[in-house]
Design a protein around this motif. Structure first.
Motif, PDB file in Angstrom:
ATOM      1  N   THR A   1      -6.092   4.067   0.544  1.00  0.00           N
ATOM      2  CA  THR A   1      -6.577   4.603  -0.730  1.00  0.00           C
ATOM      3  C   THR A   1      -7.313   5.927  -0.535  1.00  0.00           C
ATOM      4  O   THR A   1      -7.474   6.671  -1.495  1.00  0.00           O
ATOM      5  CB  THR A   1      -7.489   3.614  -1.485  1.00  0.00           C
ATOM      6  N   ASP A   2      -7.739   6.220   0.683  1.00  0.00           N
ATOM      7  CA  ASP A   2      -8.344   7.533   0.899  1.00  0.00           C
ATOM      8  C   ASP A   2      -7.307   8.623   0.632  1.00  0.00           C
ATOM      9  O   ASP A   2      -7.614   9.655   0.042  1.00  0.00           O
ATOM     10  CB  ASP A   2      -8.938   7.665   2.302  1.00  0.00           C
ATOM     11  N   TYR A   3      -6.063   8.363   1.013  1.00  0.00           N
ATOM     12  CA  TYR A   3      -4.996   9.335   0.738  1.00  0.00           C
ATOM     13  C   TYR A   3      -4.707   9.405  -0.756  1.00  0.00           C
ATOM     14  O   TYR A   3      -4.559  10.484  -1.324  1.00  0.00           O
ATOM     15  CB  TYR A   3      -3.722   8.972   1.515  1.00  0.00           C
ATOM     16  N   THR A   4      -4.639   8.255  -1.418  1.00  0.00           N
ATOM     17  CA  THR A   4      -4.366   8.236  -2.854  1.00  0.00           C
ATOM     18  C   THR A   4      -5.496   8.924  -3.617  1.00  0.00           C
ATOM     19  O   THR A   4      -5.253   9.650  -4.571  1.00  0.00           O
ATOM     20  CB  THR A   4      -4.193   6.792  -3.356  1.00  0.00           C
ATOM     21  N   ARG A   5      -6.731   8.720  -3.205  1.00  0.00           N
ATOM     22  CA  ARG A   5      -7.878   9.299  -3.906  1.00  0.00           C
ATOM     23  C   ARG A   5      -8.057  10.786  -3.652  1.00  0.00           C
ATOM     24  O   ARG A   5      -8.493  11.519  -4.529  1.00  0.00           O
ATOM     25  CB  ARG A   5      -9.171   8.580  -3.514  1.00  0.00           C
ATOM     26  N   THR A   6      -7.743  11.237  -2.433  1.00  0.00           N
ATOM     27  CA  THR A   6      -8.073  12.629  -2.078  1.00  0.00           C
ATOM     28  C   THR A   6      -6.870  13.469  -1.666  1.00  0.00           C
ATOM     29  O   THR A   6      -6.993  14.687  -1.573  1.00  0.00           O
ATOM     30  CB  THR A   6      -9.074  12.657  -0.910  1.00  0.00           C
ATOM     31  N   GLY A   7      -5.747  12.820  -1.364  1.00  0.00           N
ATOM     32  CA  GLY A   7      -4.593  13.562  -0.859  1.00  0.00           C
ATOM     33  C   GLY A   7      -4.688  13.830   0.630  1.00  0.00           C
ATOM     34  O   GLY A   7      -3.866  14.537   1.195  1.00  0.00           O
ATOM     35  N   LYS A   8      -5.711  13.265   1.273  1.00  0.00           N
ATOM     36  CA  LYS A   8      -5.903  13.471   2.710  1.00  0.00           C
ATOM     37  C   LYS A   8      -6.231  12.145   3.372  1.00  0.00           C
ATOM     38  O   LYS A   8      -6.851  11.273   2.792  1.00  0.00           O
ATOM     39  CB  LYS A   8      -7.067  14.429   2.962  1.00  0.00           C
ATOM     40  N   ARG A   9      -5.827  12.032   4.625  1.00  0.00           N
ATOM     41  CA  ARG A   9      -6.157  10.859   5.431  1.00  0.00           C
ATOM     42  C   ARG A   9      -7.440  11.175   6.179  1.00  0.00           C
ATOM     43  O   ARG A   9      -7.561  12.239   6.798  1.00  0.00           O
ATOM     44  CB  ARG A   9      -4.998  10.598   6.394  1.00  0.00           C
TER      45      ARG A   9
ATOM     46  N   ASP B   1       0.817  -1.208   0.000  1.00  0.00           N
ATOM     47  CA  ASP B   1       0.000   0.000   0.000  1.00  0.00           C
ATOM     48  C   ASP B   1       0.856   1.265   0.000  1.00  0.00           C
ATOM     49  O   ASP B   1       0.569   2.219  -0.717  1.00  0.00           O
ATOM     50  CB  ASP B   1      -0.941  -0.018   1.203  1.00  0.00           C
ATOM     51  N   ARG B   2       1.928   1.272   0.770  1.00  0.00           N
ATOM     52  CA  ARG B   2       2.831   2.428   0.753  1.00  0.00           C
ATOM     53  C   ARG B   2       3.544   2.524  -0.586  1.00  0.00           C
ATOM     54  O   ARG B   2       3.831   3.616  -1.069  1.00  0.00           O
ATOM     55  CB  ARG B   2       3.832   2.345   1.901  1.00  0.00           C
ATOM     56  N   THR B   3       3.842   1.384  -1.197  1.00  0.00           N
ATOM     57  CA  THR B   3       4.467   1.388  -2.516  1.00  0.00           C
ATOM     58  C   THR B   3       3.599   2.166  -3.493  1.00  0.00           C
ATOM     59  O   THR B   3       4.091   2.984  -4.260  1.00  0.00           O
ATOM     60  CB  THR B   3       4.679  -0.054  -3.022  1.00  0.00           C
ATOM     61  N   ASN B   4       2.288   1.928  -3.469  1.00  0.00           N
ATOM     62  CA  ASN B   4       1.389   2.626  -4.383  1.00  0.00           C
ATOM     63  C   ASN B   4       1.347   4.123  -4.099  1.00  0.00           C
ATOM     64  O   ASN B   4       1.280   4.928  -5.024  1.00  0.00           O
ATOM     65  CB  ASN B   4      -0.016   2.038  -4.325  1.00  0.00           C
ATOM     66  N   VAL B   5       1.402   4.520  -2.841  1.00  0.00           N
ATOM     67  CA  VAL B   5       1.412   5.946  -2.502  1.00  0.00           C
ATOM     68  C   VAL B   5       2.649   6.605  -3.109  1.00  0.00           C
ATOM     69  O   VAL B   5       2.569   7.673  -3.721  1.00  0.00           O
ATOM     70  CB  VAL B   5       1.367   6.161  -0.969  1.00  0.00           C
ATOM     71  N   VAL B   6       3.799   5.947  -2.993  1.00  0.00           N
ATOM     72  CA  VAL B   6       5.041   6.500  -3.560  1.00  0.00           C
ATOM     73  C   VAL B   6       4.953   6.551  -5.084  1.00  0.00           C
ATOM     74  O   VAL B   6       5.303   7.556  -5.707  1.00  0.00           O
ATOM     75  CB  VAL B   6       6.273   5.676  -3.102  1.00  0.00           C
ATOM     76  N   GLN B   7       4.457   5.486  -5.704  1.00  0.00           N
ATOM     77  CA  GLN B   7       4.360   5.467  -7.162  1.00  0.00           C
ATOM     78  C   GLN B   7       3.418   6.549  -7.669  1.00  0.00           C
ATOM     79  O   GLN B   7       3.703   7.199  -8.671  1.00  0.00           O
ATOM     80  CB  GLN B   7       3.878   4.090  -7.643  1.00  0.00           C
ATOM     81  N   SER B   8       2.297   6.745  -7.005  1.00  0.00           N
ATOM     82  CA  SER B   8       1.358   7.779  -7.460  1.00  0.00           C
ATOM     83  C   SER B   8       1.955   9.171  -7.297  1.00  0.00           C
ATOM     84  O   SER B   8       1.730  10.054  -8.128  1.00  0.00           O
ATOM     85  CB  SER B   8       0.016   7.666  -6.730  1.00  0.00           C
ATOM     86  N   THR B   9       2.749   9.369  -6.263  1.00  0.00           N
ATOM     87  CA  THR B   9       3.422  10.664  -6.073  1.00  0.00           C
ATOM     88  C   THR B   9       4.452  10.897  -7.172  1.00  0.00           C
ATOM     89  O   THR B   9       4.546  11.999  -7.717  1.00  0.00           O
ATOM     90  CB  THR B   9       4.085  10.724  -4.681  1.00  0.00           C
ATOM     91  N   LEU B  10       5.205   9.859  -7.521  1.00  0.00           N
ATOM     92  CA  LEU B  10       6.159   9.978  -8.630  1.00  0.00           C
ATOM     93  C   LEU B  10       5.443  10.267  -9.944  1.00  0.00           C
ATOM     94  O   LEU B  10       5.891  11.109 -10.742  1.00  0.00           O
ATOM     95  CB  LEU B  10       6.996   8.704  -8.761  1.00  0.00           C
ATOM     96  N   ALA B  11       4.333   9.597 -10.188  1.00  0.00           N
ATOM     97  CA  ALA B  11       3.571   9.826 -11.420  1.00  0.00           C
ATOM     98  C   ALA B  11       3.072  11.265 -11.482  1.00  0.00           C
ATOM     99  O   ALA B  11       3.134  11.910 -12.537  1.00  0.00           O
ATOM    100  CB  ALA B  11       2.406   8.850 -11.495  1.00  0.00           C
ATOM    101  N   HIS B  12       2.601  11.790 -10.379  1.00  0.00           N
ATOM    102  CA  HIS B  12       2.137  13.180 -10.304  1.00  0.00           C
ATOM    103  C   HIS B  12       3.294  14.126 -10.614  1.00  0.00           C
ATOM    104  O   HIS B  12       3.141  15.102 -11.361  1.00  0.00           O
ATOM    105  CB  HIS B  12       1.573  13.438  -8.901  1.00  0.00           C
ATOM    106  N   TRP B  13       4.442  13.835 -10.053  1.00  0.00           N
ATOM    107  CA  TRP B  13       5.650  14.648 -10.218  1.00  0.00           C
ATOM    108  C   TRP B  13       6.097  14.678 -11.686  1.00  0.00           C
ATOM    109  O   TRP B  13       6.394  15.736 -12.230  1.00  0.00           O
ATOM    110  CB  TRP B  13       6.732  14.047  -9.320  1.00  0.00           C
ATOM    111  N   TYR B  14       6.129  13.514 -12.323  1.00  0.00           N
ATOM    112  CA  TYR B  14       6.531  13.440 -13.736  1.00  0.00           C
ATOM    113  C   TYR B  14       5.494  14.072 -14.655  1.00  0.00           C
ATOM    114  O   TYR B  14       5.831  14.734 -15.636  1.00  0.00           O
ATOM    115  CB  TYR B  14       6.764  11.983 -14.176  1.00  0.00           C
TER     116      TYR B  14
END
Length: 174
Positions: free
Chosen positions: A115-123, A51-64
């Motif tokens: 996934t609440d963080y991945t979906r909204t950026g907030k916990r 789950d943390r892996t996905n948070v990091v990957q989504s942040t990298l995708a946003h960055w790129y």
């Protein structure tokens, strides 16, 4: 729960030479011509948590994606795409969260945590409650009901060779 640490990771990777410009792009016309060729790869694998892996990957995708949209003149340099187009941000975040759920379900039998963080950026409290429910389900599945799934992974990975064992680890439930 320290989401600011992901941004520190980006800063650390940048210090090691990773750049938002490090992606491939191609011109598609009569010929398929590379305009920019990626030189680095980021392998993301949080040791104990898909789950943390996905948070990091989504942040990298946003960055790129920020740099790609700037390079293609879709947004102005320095203009945050996630603020410019909230509807696109909603789609982007939900695609990543849906991906996390799909991968997590195949490994753990439940949707992803956080996934609440991945979906909204907030916990959120509701997200934490959903994570508790998924964690309890994972515990029960992993300890009491997950034998056939593990057997399947062992077979796929070559850890179990059916022709070498006397009894099948795959019981017939019929």
């Amino acid at each position: 729960m320290r989401w600011d640490r992901v941004k520190l990771l980006l800063e650390h990777l940048s210090g090691l030479g990773l750049s938002r410009n490090d992606y491939s792009s191609f011109f598609v016309g009569e010929k398929f011509v590379p305009e920019k060729v990626q030189k680095h790869t980021v392998r993301t694998n949080c040791m104990d948590c898909l789950d943390r892996t996905n948070v990091v990957q989504s942040t990298l995708a946003h960055w790129y994606l920020q740099q790609q949209l700037e390079d293609d003149k879709i947004i102005k340099e320095g203009q945050d795409w996630s603020i410019v187009d909230p509807k696109f941000l909603f789609v982007f975040q939900n695609i990543w969260a849906d991906n996390a759920d799909a991968v997590s379900t195949s490994y753990s039998g439940t949707g992803a945590l956080k996934t609440d963080y991945t979906r909204t950026g907030k916990r959120t409290k509701l997200g934490a409650l959903n994570d508790l429910s998924n964690s309890i389900s994972r515990y029960i599945k992993n300890n009491y009901r997950d034998g056939s799934r593990q057997d399947g992974y062992d077979l796929f990975l070559g850890n179990v060779l059916p022709y070498e064992i006397a009894t099948s680890p795959f019981p017939d439930d019929l």
